[in-house]
Scaffold this motif. Structure first.
Motif, mmCIF file in Angstrom:
data_model
loop_
_atom_site.group_PDB
_atom_site.id
_atom_site.type_symbol
_atom_site.label_atom_id
_atom_site.label_comp_id
_atom_site.label_asym_id
_atom_site.label_seq_id
_atom_site.Cartn_x
_atom_site.Cartn_y
_atom_site.Cartn_z
ATOM 1 N N SER A 54 72.522 16.687 72.615
ATOM 2 C CA SER A 54 71.567 17.694 73.089
ATOM 3 C C SER A 54 71.176 17.429 74.536
ATOM 4 C CB SER A 54 70.337 17.747 72.189
ATOM 5 O OG SER A 54 69.586 16.555 72.282
ATOM 6 N N GLY A 55 71.221 16.168 74.960
ATOM 7 C CA GLY A 55 70.951 15.844 76.361
ATOM 8 C C GLY A 55 72.014 16.406 77.285
ATOM 9 N N GLU A 56 73.247 16.529 76.784
ATOM 10 C CA GLU A 56 74.311 17.139 77.573
ATOM 11 C C GLU A 56 74.072 18.638 77.704
ATOM 12 O OE1 GLU A 56 77.898 16.076 75.545
ATOM 13 O OE2 GLU A 56 77.569 13.936 75.884
ATOM 14 N N LYS A 57 73.504 19.257 76.658
ATOM 15 C CA LYS A 57 73.232 20.690 76.678
ATOM 16 C C LYS A 57 71.975 21.006 77.491
ATOM 17 C CE LYS A 57 75.115 20.986 72.099
ATOM 18 N NZ LYS A 57 74.685 20.706 70.763
ATOM 19 N N ASP A 58 71.006 20.098 77.440
ATOM 20 C CA ASP A 58 69.749 20.288 78.159
ATOM 21 C C ASP A 58 69.470 19.034 78.981
ATOM 22 O OD1 ASP A 58 67.235 20.769 79.130
ATOM 23 O OD2 ASP A 58 66.304 21.143 77.188
ATOM 24 N N ASP A 95 67.374 18.279 81.021
ATOM 25 C CA ASP A 95 65.965 17.915 81.186
ATOM 26 C C ASP A 95 65.475 17.005 80.053
ATOM 27 O OD1 ASP A 95 65.714 19.335 83.544
ATOM 28 O OD2 ASP A 95 65.050 21.166 82.523
ATOM 29 N N TRP A 96 66.282 16.906 78.964
ATOM 30 C CA TRP A 96 65.905 16.079 77.816
ATOM 31 C C TRP A 96 67.029 15.097 77.459
ATOM 32 C CZ3 TRP A 96 61.297 15.476 75.506
ATOM 33 C CH2 TRP A 96 60.296 16.377 75.882
ATOM 34 N N GLU A 139 57.532 16.940 78.534
ATOM 35 C CA GLU A 139 58.698 16.618 79.348
ATOM 36 C C GLU A 139 59.220 15.238 78.963
ATOM 37 O OE1 GLU A 139 57.568 15.155 83.594
ATOM 38 O OE2 GLU A 139 56.311 16.897 83.143
#
Length: 185
Positions: free
Chosen positions: A92-96, A98-99, A137
């Protein structure tokens, strides 16, 4: 008997006596082959104490609040197992961007509301971190839950963890390594 063996005995005794929410029974421990398969999927080794918890106490179902997640097979509540959750979080960090999810930080226990206790498998002491995504964040979502996995387990055993009602004033400190551990290389 050394200190870690004594700690494992205490954890096993409490695990046999108590059930976290959603667990009807203590799952059987996993075999060495399951630990090896999990490590191969993760791409890093589990800290020895964490591997011993899974291989000697049970495949999740014990510990504070909702208890430890199973290593590879999902718990009775239908949540992902620890390895599956880690791989999903890293993806999910690759997709977003910012996270981002730090490499080597394995979620081991769900606190509810998206929060997880995680073991930093790349730290010498197996620091236990709290991921609190409700902070808004990513840089403010990571805290040091306990300086080491043994300390985290003792907090559960002794009723001194930050999450205990009697410790209402105790709060985890921010994790200072988040930015360095998630910066592009």
């Amino acid at each position: 008997m050394n200190e870690i063996e004594q700690l494992l005995d205490r954890v096993a005794a409490k695990a046999r006596e108590t059930r976290p929410w959603g667990w009807d029974s203590l799952p059987e421990p996993v075999g060495a082959e399951t630990v090896a398969r999990a490590e191969a999927m993760l791409g890093f080794r589990l800290p020895p104490l964490l591997a011993a918890l899974y291989s000697r106490v049970g495949d999740g179902g014990f510990g504070p609040e909702y208890g430890l997640l199973p290593l590879l097979d999902g718990p009775p509540r239908g949540e992902p197992a620890a390895v599956e959750q880690y791989l999903a979080n890293r993806g999910s960090g690759e997709k977003d961007p910012d996270w981002p999810w730090p490499a080597g930080v394995l979620p081991i226990s769900h606190w509810g509301c998206g929060m997880y206790a995680c073991v930093d498998c790349h730290s010498a002491d197996a620091t236990v971190l709290l991921f609190e995504p409700n902070a808004g964040e990513a840089a403010h979502a990571w805290y040091v839950d306990a300086p080491s996995l043994p300390d985290w387990l003792r907090g559960w055993l002794d009723g001194t963890g930050w999450y205990e009602e009697s410790n209402g004033e105790t709060e985890p400190a921010p994790w200072p390594d988040f930015t360095a551990r998630t910066a592009p290389r």
